[in-house]
Design an enzyme around this catalytic site. Sequence first.
Site, PDB file in Angstrom:
ATOM      1  N   LYS A  79      34.983  41.708  44.523  1.00  0.00           N
ATOM      2  CA  LYS A  79      33.655  42.248  44.176  1.00  0.00           C
ATOM      3  C   LYS A  79      32.926  42.920  45.345  1.00  0.00           C
ATOM      4  O   LYS A  79      31.706  43.052  45.345  1.00  0.00           O
ATOM      5  CB  LYS A  79      32.722  41.160  43.568  1.00  0.00           C
ATOM      6  CG  LYS A  79      33.315  40.301  42.499  1.00  0.00           C
ATOM      7  CD  LYS A  79      34.271  40.975  41.585  1.00  0.00           C
ATOM      8  CE  LYS A  79      33.677  41.809  40.490  1.00  0.00           C
ATOM      9  NZ  LYS A  79      34.765  42.344  39.612  1.00  0.00           N
TER      10      LYS A  79
ATOM     11  N   GLY B   3      33.794  46.077  46.421  1.00  0.00           N
ATOM     12  CA  GLY B   3      33.924  47.534  46.365  1.00  0.00           C
ATOM     13  C   GLY B   3      35.386  47.981  46.418  1.00  0.00           C
ATOM     14  O   GLY B   3      35.685  49.126  46.766  1.00  0.00           O
TER      15      GLY B   3
ATOM     16  N   HIS C  45      43.601  41.038  48.324  1.00  0.00           N
ATOM     17  CA  HIS C  45      42.440  40.171  48.549  1.00  0.00           C
ATOM     18  C   HIS C  45      42.817  39.030  49.511  1.00  0.00           C
ATOM     19  O   HIS C  45      42.044  38.099  49.690  1.00  0.00           O
ATOM     20  CB  HIS C  45      41.970  39.533  47.241  1.00  0.00           C
ATOM     21  CG  HIS C  45      41.245  40.465  46.306  1.00  0.00           C
ATOM     22  ND1 HIS C  45      40.344  41.414  46.725  1.00  0.00           N
ATOM     23  CD2 HIS C  45      41.266  40.564  44.958  1.00  0.00           C
ATOM     24  CE1 HIS C  45      39.853  42.060  45.678  1.00  0.00           C
ATOM     25  NE2 HIS C  45      40.393  41.571  44.594  1.00  0.00           N
TER      26      HIS C  45
ATOM     27  N   TRP D 294      48.045  45.487  43.726  1.00  0.00           N
ATOM     28  CA  TRP D 294      47.719  44.336  44.582  1.00  0.00           C
ATOM     29  C   TRP D 294      49.016  43.686  45.062  1.00  0.00           C
ATOM     30  O   TRP D 294      49.845  43.261  44.249  1.00  0.00           O
ATOM     31  CB  TRP D 294      46.894  43.305  43.801  1.00  0.00           C
ATOM     32  CG  TRP D 294      45.426  43.516  43.868  1.00  0.00           C
ATOM     33  CD1 TRP D 294      44.539  42.886  44.687  1.00  0.00           C
ATOM     34  CD2 TRP D 294      44.642  44.428  43.073  1.00  0.00           C
ATOM     35  NE1 TRP D 294      43.261  43.354  44.459  1.00  0.00           N
ATOM     36  CE2 TRP D 294      43.293  44.293  43.481  1.00  0.00           C
ATOM     37  CE3 TRP D 294      44.937  45.349  42.075  1.00  0.00           C
ATOM     38  CZ2 TRP D 294      42.251  45.031  42.930  1.00  0.00           C
ATOM     39  CZ3 TRP D 294      43.912  46.095  41.524  1.00  0.00           C
ATOM     40  CH2 TRP D 294      42.582  45.930  41.949  1.00  0.00           C
TER      41      TRP D 294
ATOM     42  N   SER E 120      27.811  39.496  41.546  1.00  0.00           N
ATOM     43  CA  SER E 120      28.816  40.283  40.834  1.00  0.00           C
ATOM     44  C   SER E 120      29.976  39.385  40.371  1.00  0.00           C
ATOM     45  O   SER E 120      30.455  39.488  39.237  1.00  0.00           O
ATOM     46  CB  SER E 120      29.322  41.391  41.769  1.00  0.00           C
ATOM     47  OG  SER E 120      30.319  42.147  41.155  1.00  0.00           O
TER      48      SER E 120
END
Length: 306
Positions: free
Chosen positions: A45, A47, A101, A78, A131
């Site tokens: 979350k 961007g 991530h 990913w 978010s």
Amino acid sequence: MARLDVTEMFHGISFPGHLHTQDSLKLALKFPFRDSDILIVSYPKSGTTWMQEIVSLISNKGDPHVSQNTPNWARSPWLEQYYFAAVLDSSPSTPRVITTHLPHHLLGPALQGSKAKVIYVSRNPKDVVVSFYHFHKMANFLPEPDTFPEFLNQFLEGTLSYGSWFDHVKGWSDQTASVNCLLHITYEEMSLDLCGAIKRISSFLQCPLVEDEVSTCVKHCSFSSMKHNKMVNYTLVAQEIMDHGKGSFMRKGKIGDWKNMFTEEQNQYFNCVYKSKMQDCTLRFVWEEQKEEESHVKDLNAVEES
Ligand code: PPS
């Protein structure tokens, strides 16, 4: 692969089992990066999707054909998700654009010695948590969130999926020395000056653009363009996986929405935790609101001292 209720614990961090397996996570840590790779790194979350779109548009000199015809997860998959290898094999994009991530303490070793270009995107954590909270409500592969105060505590404790925001940001910013080629950019910079951010990113990627190309990039990665582009707004994802009736992935796209959720007490508590957890962080972040609050605190201190 549904596994909507499965959670994979990996090195003490929980990952949604719908997208991750122990094998996919283990493979990510051993990924042989190429010097030509572009790696987009972020805590959720912050961007990520925006950066994927910006990189796509820059690589295509502002031409939106690819970003309007290929889903973002196929253009810049990913690294840690189970379908990664298959997508990367069939990906036409050169250089390869990869998203992750994962925190630095897990992925850093795979990057050591590589000249892959890493773009780290961060965002005011207060907006991140808001978010993320709304996203948990619509994403059926994430646990149903408790009340916002409970969710906020979990965020501050670092027990949500993908781990601690603080560890993530500190890891990737404190370790810049061990990543050869890293650009750190914030959501706020992109929001306040998208044109300037695109120029910075294109220069970092050594992909120069003329003014007209910059303008087309700006047009196609604006919030309104992306909200209506089904290749990035996640409406292609089936309802049972993301419940589009409960919210949109492209929700508000604003700086400072946390002010609509946080109570004054929560804000003060957040600031205390932030201060104590970030004191050893070498990089100074310019979150607009934080600056205002800090100068207010400075003013108060000055009054107390006089
Ligand atoms: S994820 O799930 O980790 O990939 O999410 P991520 O893409 O990192 O973050 C989603 C938030 O980014 C906002 N967003 C944008 N804001 C402004 N302009 C553009 N073009 C844009 N694209 C995505 C998106 O709306 C989410 O933020 P919130 O605050 O929920 O609206």
